[in-house]
Each structure stands twice: as C-alpha cells, then as structure tokens.
Design a protein around this motif. Structure first.
Motif, mmCIF file in Angstrom:
data_model
loop_
_atom_site.group_PDB
_atom_site.id
_atom_site.type_symbol
_atom_site.label_atom_id
_atom_site.label_comp_id
_atom_site.label_asym_id
_atom_site.label_seq_id
_atom_site.Cartn_x
_atom_site.Cartn_y
_atom_site.Cartn_z
ATOM 1 N N TRP A 95 97.042 13.989 -33.147
ATOM 2 C CA TRP A 95 97.056 15.280 -33.836
ATOM 3 C C TRP A 95 98.077 16.190 -33.174
ATOM 4 O O TRP A 95 99.090 16.536 -33.773
ATOM 5 N N ILE A 96 97.834 16.543 -31.928
ATOM 6 C CA ILE A 96 98.785 17.401 -31.227
ATOM 7 C C ILE A 96 99.174 16.660 -29.962
ATOM 8 O O ILE A 96 98.497 16.740 -28.938
ATOM 9 N N THR A 97 100.254 15.928 -30.032
ATOM 10 C CA THR A 97 100.621 15.070 -28.902
ATOM 11 C C THR A 97 100.976 15.903 -27.682
ATOM 12 O O THR A 97 100.671 15.515 -26.560
ATOM 13 N N GLU A 98 101.623 17.045 -27.907
ATOM 14 C CA GLU A 98 102.065 17.882 -26.794
ATOM 15 C C GLU A 98 100.894 18.262 -25.887
ATOM 16 O O GLU A 98 101.029 18.318 -24.675
ATOM 17 N N LEU A 99 99.743 18.523 -26.489
ATOM 18 C CA LEU A 99 98.583 18.939 -25.704
ATOM 19 C C LEU A 99 97.584 17.801 -25.493
ATOM 20 O O LEU A 99 96.527 18.006 -24.934
ATOM 21 N N ILE A 109 95.779 16.310 -27.698
ATOM 22 C CA ILE A 109 94.582 16.472 -28.512
ATOM 23 C C ILE A 109 94.630 15.450 -29.633
ATOM 24 O O ILE A 109 95.612 15.358 -30.360
ATOM 25 N N ALA A 125 88.790 19.133 -27.201
ATOM 26 C CA ALA A 125 89.410 20.307 -27.823
ATOM 27 C C ALA A 125 88.931 20.465 -29.264
ATOM 28 O O ALA A 125 88.706 21.577 -29.746
ATOM 29 N N ILE A 154 98.300 14.530 -20.257
ATOM 30 C CA ILE A 154 97.040 15.215 -20.539
ATOM 31 C C ILE A 154 96.356 14.614 -21.763
ATOM 32 O O ILE A 154 97.002 14.215 -22.723
#
Lengths: 540, 489
Positions: free
Chosen positions: B63-67, B69, B130, B190
C-alpha cells in the motif's frame, strides 16, 4: 593568440538555460501580466489577466516537471535546481493557482489594479523559487526580499479597509526586522566562513563549531527565518496579518510562504550548516516544542477563522520543524510531503472562508459557518475535510503526514518530538472540531444574511453555476460583477442573495478531493517527497 | 476459495454513500442491503472456518511502500466471531432505522452509520498495525457526527468531549505504533505488519513505554475506570440505534486490541504490568456495578453496566493463567456483552415510548401489564446480562473467574462480588420498569410486529449462543492459547 581568445570565450560562466526556465517563465509572465493589466477594457483586466496568470503558473509547473531529476547547481553554483526546488515549485504554483481563483472576483484586485495585483503575486512566487533554490547567502537574501516585498503590498491591497492597510504595514515593519536580523546573521556567517556559497560554509562547518561569530550568525539566521516560517516566539505578526489581509492573499501567504521558508531552512541547515548540527539542532527542537504549544493553545478560543488558521499554521510549523531537526533524507521527505498536503488542507478552508465572507457579511467569524451543513453541502464538506485533515484524522492526507513526520522523528532518536506532535494534535482537536461543530451542529442564526431562499449550490443548482459562469465572462460586466468580500460593508454584502462563485467552490472541492485521495493512496506524493529528500545525497 | 475481505469491509460504506444521496424513505433500506452482504459473508466464513489453519482469507497488498504499510487483512479465531457480532448488530440496527428512522437527514445518518460499520470491521480484520490504527481512529468520526447532529440534549459538547477523550488515547497510540515499527529491527526496512513485528520483540524498557500508550488508548475506548468521564454525556446524547452499535461493538475493538496487539507485541511489558491492568479491571467492575444500580437514567444504567462488563473482560485478558481460560472467557464475553447490550438499548426505546418519552426508570413501572411479550423478551435479555447459569454470559464469566482464580486469587475473589452486583442492577431495571405500580406517565401497550423484527432476531441469537457457546470458544482457542503462552514464556 586567436586560440587563447577562443578559449576565453568558451570559458564564459555557463548558464543552464533549461534548468533556469521555470524562473524565466515567471519573470516573463509577471511582465506580461503587468503590461496587459494596463489595458482599459474591463474584460481584459478582469478576465484575461487572471487567465494569463494561470497560464504563467501552468507553464512554470510544466517546465518544473520537465526539469525533474536535473539536480544541478547553475550560474556558478548560485542556484541549485534539484528535486527539492522543483517539488516546492509545484507547491508554490498550486498556492498561486488557488489564490488566483479566489481573487477572481475579489474587490482587492480592483482596488489595487488587476495587473499589479497578479504581477506582484507572480513576483512573490519568483522570490520563493529563488529562495528555495538559493545555494549562496547573497542569493538567499535576494530571494527573501523578492518574496517579502510583494507580499507586504498584497496584504494592503484592500485599500478601503483599515485592517488591510494595518496588516500590510505591520507585516512590512515586522518583516523588515526579520530581514535585518537575517541579513546580519548572513553577514556574520560570511565573516566566519570566508565565503557566501553553501559549499564554502559547509567546508568550514565542523572546524567553526565553537566559533562565536559563526554561532551568533547561526542564531540570527535562525531567528530571521523563524519570522518567515511563523515559528514561535517569532510568530506574533501572524494572526494580525492573516486576519487583516484579503482572504485570498492570506491563503496564498499561509501555504506558499510557509513552504518557501521551510525550503530555505532545509537547504541552509541540512546542507551548509550540516556539520554544526550539534549546535543548532537542540535549539530548533526547543523552538519546535514551543511553537507547537503556543500555536495550539493560541488557536483555542479564536472566533475569527483567519486568526484561528494563523495560529494553526504556527502549530503546523512546529510539527514540520521536527522533520528538519532530524537531518535525514527521511526528515526532508516528511517535511516536503507535509508541506504539500498542508497546501490543500489550508486552501480548502480558505476557499470556504472566502465564499462565506462574500455571502454573509459576517466576515471570517466562525458564526458565518453556522448552518452550512444544511444549506451548502458543497462548502460544508470541504471545510469539514480540511479541518479533520489538519487535525490528522485518518483517511485524510493529514493522517499520513503526521505518521511520516513521527516516523522521521522516532527514526533518528527524537521520539519525544513525536510525542510533542501528538500532544499538539490532541490540543488542536479543540479548535478544529469547533469549526466542524459550527458547520454541522449549529443552526443558521435567524439574523444571518445566509438566506434560506438562496438556491443551494449542491448538485441541483448546476444551472445557477453555469449561468454565473456565463455571466462572469460577459464583457459588459463592470463593477457589479465584482463581489464584495473580506469584511465589506454589510450593505454591499446584502446585495447578493444569489451569489454564485463557481471558481471558489471549485477550489474548495478540488482541495478536499485531493486531501481524501492522498489520504487513501499517498504513494505518488510520497514518491515525489522521497525524490526531493534524495537530492540531499550527503545525508543518511 | 478466498473471500475478499475488502468487500466485507467496504460494502457497508458503498451502501452508505448511495444512501446519502437517496431520499429519506429509501436510505435505511439501502443501508440494510449494505449490512446483509457482510452478514452473509460472515456466515459463510464461519462455516468455512478451519480452527487449526491460522490466518485465513488473507488479502496482502503493498500500500505505502515508503512507510512499510501493507494492506493486509485476514481472519483468525480471534476476530471471526467479533466480525460476526459486528455484522449481526449492524443488521439489527439497520432494521431499527427502517422501523424508526431518525427525524431528519436520514440519508446522512445512514452514511455515518455505514462508515462506522466499515471502520469497525476494518479494525477487526487489519493485520497491519498502521491499518489498525487508521480504522481505530476512523471509528470515531461517524460517531462524532451521529452524536453531534442527531443527538439529544447538549449534543455538540458531548460529542466534543467524547472525541477529545478517546482521540487523546488514540493519538498516543499512533505515536506508539510508529515507534514500534521504527524501533523494531532498525536495520531492516520499516514494516507495520503485525506478524513481522511480533517476530522481533522490542527490548523490555521500550516495550513498557509503548505498552502504556496502547493500554491507555484501549482503556479510554472501553471505557474502563478511571477513563470513563466521556461516557455518561456521550451515552445520554447519542441516538439509540447508533448507541446500540457503539456500546455493543465499538468497545469490543478495545478488548480485541489488547488480545491482538498488546499481548503479542509487548509480552515482557504485559508480564511486568498486568497487575495494574487487573486492579483497574476490578475497580471498573465494582465502580461500574455500583453506579449502575444507583443511576436512574436507563441509558446510564446500561453504560455503567458496560464499564463493569468490560472490567470483567479486561480481567480475563490479563489473568494470564496457564490454561488461558481467562483470555478465552474474555473473548467469549466480548461477544456476549455485545449481543445483550444492543437489544437492551432497543428495549429502552420501547420503554420510553410507553412512558411519555422518559428514559428515567423512576417514571416507569407496570409496563408488563399489557405488554407480556415485550416483558418476556426483556426478561430473557436481562437474565443473560446478569449471567444466569445456562446463558452464554455465564460461561464467559465463569471462564474469566476460573482464569483469575488460578493466577490472582484475591482480585478474583473481589471481582466475583461483581457477579452478584450484576444481578442487582439488571433485575432492578427490569422490576422498576415492568412490575411495580404503574407509573404516572405510563401507558402500557404491546410491542408491534415491526419492533419485533429488531428485537426477536437478537433474542434468538442470544438463546442460540447460550445453547452452544462452544462454537466461538473452539474457533478462538488455538489463537488465544498461543497468545497467552507466548506472554507466559
């Protein structure tokens, strides 16, 4: 002999015109807008000038996208056109476009002269661009002034209103103090480092960490920039100036100036002064906490929406400093992401305030929102979404903005700043939700000028909007076409039970859609933010 | 076949969006359709469930690779029956909205309600920290609007109080969740996926701080003593169909959060600090019970009884006996309490209708006179509330106390007083409204067939569950046991 001469000509200072093109577009656009604004025809002044402004901004954005991933220092290292500069350019352009739409029927543009008004706005954006691209102390200061001076004038454009003039004057005086402080600091930095280029300063940074001259310079620069970014305790001008300035200008100032200030803070502190982190990071971290507390507490109990948003912008600046303090790429990305969503969250709110000022004659008082949920869903929802996003509720972009910042803070050992952010957010609920409650849970007062007879702008009144749009482009339309805004005399405001401002509603709706879209799928924006952070390859 | 849980989660929301744009008479019917589909899905999942197979029907997407999640949803023994509870109560509330729609803006009411169901279901099926926090915070938004717009009395203030109380906890949890992910295995990228976080437990001192933040969020949400300050105002103001769902389901997300997140992610801290939680649980039981038999507002009687019941649930979760009987009882009791409290709120609506709109039990009395069926249904629910032997609540409370007795004898002894107090407040409410002298404002009449559509299915569910609580216990046993054993190890 001739060969030597030939060599000399080829060695002239290389200018990367392609990388410079967004700057040039703004300069040309500002000149054209100023000149066209001299025309006598009302149609040209009222309609063509803003359209030209929009075109200029569009071209700037286009050139910025074209130059994405350039990452070059141009003009002998004076300007750095990298992804941070370009990402922030998009933010300035977004702020400028929204401000243009909100100013379209504003009385301020008429009083100031349309050409001058929009040209000043474009010049200010140019200043922001120079400021965030600055890779040299002198260029930094030029950008700083180029950004500030047009804004002083813009704040005072609503010339027949005392508060607007007061706002402009106040901003001029306090802004000048800020500029002077900054300039003094820059001079000391130059004296300590022996060079104005960031690279020169960075080269001596670690050796000078205990130097009094250097440290005083850092402190003064920090204070000067803190004025611009409305960081407490240098924020006192913010509520007064925000409240007095014409609302479209306030909206522009709130988002674009903030982005510019943070852009320059990131570049100056995370590049030039990176080796002196131990000296300035604790100071900035302290300022962050103070700012979060002062902003959030100050906003409670404000009944003027613009004052409330001013304090809220102070608080949000506090959150963003956390991303600067950590001096990591992740921190920079988090700040850029937050600045981007900050633009849409705020502009949505300012658009609704603009619309209600023109409709109710109550100004920007919170009571102008009473009963909005029932009467005007197309304004009520954007306001609600903006407030929930600013408070950091999930499924709005604000939620991921906070997660991103907290993540950056925790990741580099500043967990307590993360805690400060959430405590600040908790306090902020008190005033953001007050607005939501005004929209949905209060009845429109009987004395209000919100006429229940007015067609609701929701779905059904498409014709009304179209009609107004058609009428708005009519050449013959003169002063009557301009809708009184911003605390205009109540008598003027009463005149418009059928006020139709499709462009303002449009801005509000687009902002809320973007807020929700990035709240559900923030990946694209995070990619941009990550690229901007990656421009700082020396950081972790 | 894998059921796409996204459909389960988001179908109510889609129906809610449609309802928001439809006329008031149609909106609740659209909402009903939006609640039936998840109900049918859940029924299928229950029949299809394999108790030994761990996480099932998994959806796992980037979904949100940067974070870090991930959009990871799944069903296991822990959440299966809680999902069932959610869909059942939402279904009953949707019928309620058809039978007795709110006075105005029905479409918007249905939208907010549907958003609430989506958020609760999302919180139950999330397998990413998250994502859980997102849904957990999102739950608050629709109820804020439901209280503030359709509530009674000083609704805006009550709504604000509720949001600030619960969101302060939630925001701290947000920071703690980010910290958990950022500090777990700092060298690796992360991630927020719960199973991966669980595999790399944090150092004990870090766990302690994070434990506080999570526990605070859940205790406020329940609410447990001493964080119940928002509850009376919110309960008094909230429209009844929303309150039935809120009290029946939303508070269970907090109990679920303890079992799903706190115990697995912070085992060391749980061992260190479970005594504090146990003491708070016992105080909640006593405080809630005493308040429940001194209050006269029917809503508050139920509200404080919920405080007491959630005290029992917390007691069970943190009993930490080697057989995991306490935690299993807590899971069972979460479902039981939801099933009994929702019909009780509906009964309040019926009682108020017969007593001139009053929700004060002093105005009631003698309502059973001409309403024997209503009285009978009420009695069944009341007896289930006081954990009559034979009811599923009896099994739940028995297991909780069994677990507590084998690990913390003294507290268990004190807590068992709560069982007696429960019969006091439940019977007091029943007798004061149904028997005694006929109240001045009371005009007794039998409930209509339409009202029966809401109440009868819920009562049938209570009876069915009483006959065979083993279904839920069997489904959850393996997961709960491994969770508790991981802590005890």
């Amino acid at each position: 002999m001739s060969s030597v001469f030939a060599q000399a000509t080829t060695k002239g200072p290389p200018i990367n015109w392609e990388a410079l093109s967004p700057f040039i577009a703004l300069v040309v656009g500002a000149c054209v807008v100023l000149l066209i604004g001299l025309a006598r025809g009302a149609f040209i002044r009222r309609q063509v000038v803003p359209v030209l402004t929009l075109i200029t901004l569009g071209v700037t954005a286009g050139l910025g996208i074209w130059q994405w991933d350039t990452n070059e220092a141009i003009i002998s290292g004076a300007l750095k056109v990298d992804n941070l500069t370009l990402a922030l350019t998009m933010i300035f352009v977004a702020g400028g476009i929204a401000a243009t739409f909100l100013s379209w029927r504003s009385i301020a543009t008429v009083e100031a002269g349309e050409g001058e008004y929009y040209a000043l706005m474009l010049t200010s954006i140019l200043g922001m661009l120079v400021l965030v691209a600055a890779n040299d102390l002198v260029v930094l200061f030029i950008g700083f002034e180029l950004l500030s001076i047009p804004l002083y004038v813009l704040c005072a454009t609503h010339m027949r209103r005392e508060q607007s003039l007061e706002s402009g004057l106040k901003y001029l005086i306090i802004g000048s103090v800020g500029s002077a402080t900054l300039l003094y600091g820059l001079a000391l930095l130059y004296g300590a480092a022996g060079g104005t280029n960031y690279a020169d300063i960075a080269a001596v940074g670690s050796a000078m960490a205990d130097d009094v001259l250097f440290l005083t310079g850092i402190a003064l620069v920090m204070a000067g920039l803190a004025f611009k970014a409305s960081v407490a305790p240098f924020h006192q001008w913010t509520p007064d100036v925000y409240e007095g300035a014409p609302t479209p200008v306030t909206g522009f100032m709130a988002v674009a100036t903030k982005a510019a200030a943070f852009g320059v803070i990131i570049r100056l502190f995370d590049v030039a002064l990176i080796d002196a982190t131990v000296t300035w990071a604790p100071a900035f971290a302290t300022l962050a906490v103070i700012t979060i507390i002062v902003g959030n507490v100050g906003a409670i109990g404000q009944s003027s929406l613009k004052r409330m948003l001013a304090y809220s912008s102070v608080a949000q600046a506090g959150y963003m400093i956390a991303g600067v303090v950590v001096t990591t790429q992740l921190g920079i990305s988090a700040v850029v992401f937050y600045l981007a969503i900050y633009v849409v969250m705020n502009l949505g709110a300012f658009a609704v305030i603009t619309a209600r000022e023109r409709e109710t004659g109550l100004g920007d008082d919170i009571s102008s929102l009473y009963g909005l949920g029932r009467d005007r869903p197309l304004l009520a929802w954007p306001m609600t979404i903006s407030m929930l996003a600013l408070a950091g509720f999930p499924v709005t972009a604000g939620f991921f903005g906070k997660i991103y910042l907290i993540n950056a803070a925790v990741d580099n050992g500043y967990a307590w700043l993360g805690v400060a952010i959430v405590i600040g957010s908790a306090i902020s609920l008190a005033y953001y939700l007050r607005v939501v409650a005004a929209v949905w849970m209060r009845e429109a007062p009987a004395t209000s000028l919100t006429l229940s007879a007015r067609p609701i702008m929701a779905g059904g009144s498409q014709e009304a909007d179209d009609e107004a749009r058609a009428a708005g482009i009519e050449p013959g339309a003169d002063t009557g076409r301009v809708i009184a805004d911003d605390f205009a005399e109540p008598s003027i405001a009463v005149s418009g039970p059928r006020l139709s401002q499709p462009e303002v509603v449009f801005v509000a709706i687009v902002c809320s859609i973007v807020t929700i879209a990035f709240g559900v799928y923030p990946e694209p924006l995070m990619d941009v933010a990550r690229d901007a952070g990656a421009a700082f390859s020396s950081l972790l | 076949m894998t059921i796409h849980l996204s459909i389960l989660v988001f179908f109510p929301l889609i129906a809610g969006l449609l309802a928001a744009f439809s006329p008031g008479s149609l909106a609740p019917k659209i909402l009903l359709i939006g609640t039936i589909i998840p109900l049918v899905y859940t029924a299928y999942m229950i029949t299809d469930f394999d108790a030994g197979a761990g996480l099932q029907h998994v959806t796992d997407d980037a979904w949100i690779t940067e974070l870090g999640i991930r959009y990871k949803l799944g069903v296991d023994g822990l959440n299966l029956w809680l999902i069932a509870l959610t869909t059942v109560i939402a279904f009953a509330s949707a019928i309620w909205l058809i039978v007795r729609p709110p006075a105005e803006r029905v479409g918007l009411f249905c939208f907010h309600f549907a958003l609430g169901e989506t958020a609760v279901l999302g919180a139950f099926v999330s397998q990413d920290l998250a994502l859980f926090v997102l849904f957990f915070d999102l739950m608050l938004v629709p109820f804020y609007f439901l209280v503030g717009q359709w509530g009674t009395g000083d609704r805006a203030a009550a709504a604000l109080k509720m949001v600030i109380y619960t969101l302060v906890g939630s925001l701290l949890m947000l920071a703690a969740a980010v910290a958990t992910a950022a500090l777990t295995n700092p060298d690796a990228p992360i991630t927020f996926v719960i199973s991966e976080l669980q595999a790399n437990p944090l150092p004990e001192t870090t766990q302690k701080w994070l434990f506080i933040a999570f526990a605070l969020a859940f205790l406020i949400k329940m609410p447990a003593f001493p964080f119940q300050g928002w509850m009376p105002d919110a309960y008094k103001a909230m429209p009844l169909p929303a309150l039935a769902f809120f009290s029946g389901v939303v508070s269970k997300v907090a109990a679920y959060g303890f079992l799903k997140l706190v115990l697995p992610l912070f085992p060391a801290a749980t061992n260190d600090w479970n005594v504090i939680l146990l003491v708070l649980a016992v105080i909640s039981i006593l405080y809630g019970s005493i308040q429940a038999f001194t209050q006269t507002n029917a809503r508050l009687i139920l509200g404080y009884s919920s405080v007491a019941q959630l005290g029992f649930i917390t007691l069970g979760i943190f009993a930490m006996d080697s057989d995991a009987a306490g935690a299993q009882g807590a899971l069972l009791q979460s479902i039981n309490h939801g099933l009994v409290v929702a019909p009780l709120f509906f009964v309040i609506a019926l009682l108020a209708e017969r007593a001139g709109g009053s929700e004060d039990i002093r105005d009631y009395g003698g309502i059973a006179f001409r309403a024997p069926i209503l009285a009978a249904l009420f009695l069944i629910v009341a007896l289930a509330t006081l954990a009559m032997p034979g009811s599923a609540n009896f099994a739940g409370e028995f297991l909780i106390l069994l677990g507590a007795f084998s690990s913390v004898q003294f507290l268990a002894f004190v807590a068992s007083v709560g069982v007696i107090l429960a019969s006091v407040y439940a019977l007091r409410m029943y007798i004061r409204s149904m028997h005694n002298r006929v109240g001045e404002k009371v005009t007794s009449f039998e409930m209509s067939l339409r009202d029966g559509l809401v109440l009868v299915p819920l009562v049938i569910a209570i009876i069915a569950f009483a006959l065979y609580p083993q279904l839920a216990l069997d489904a959850g046993e393996a997961t709960v046991r491994s969770t508790v054993e991981a802590v005890l190890r």
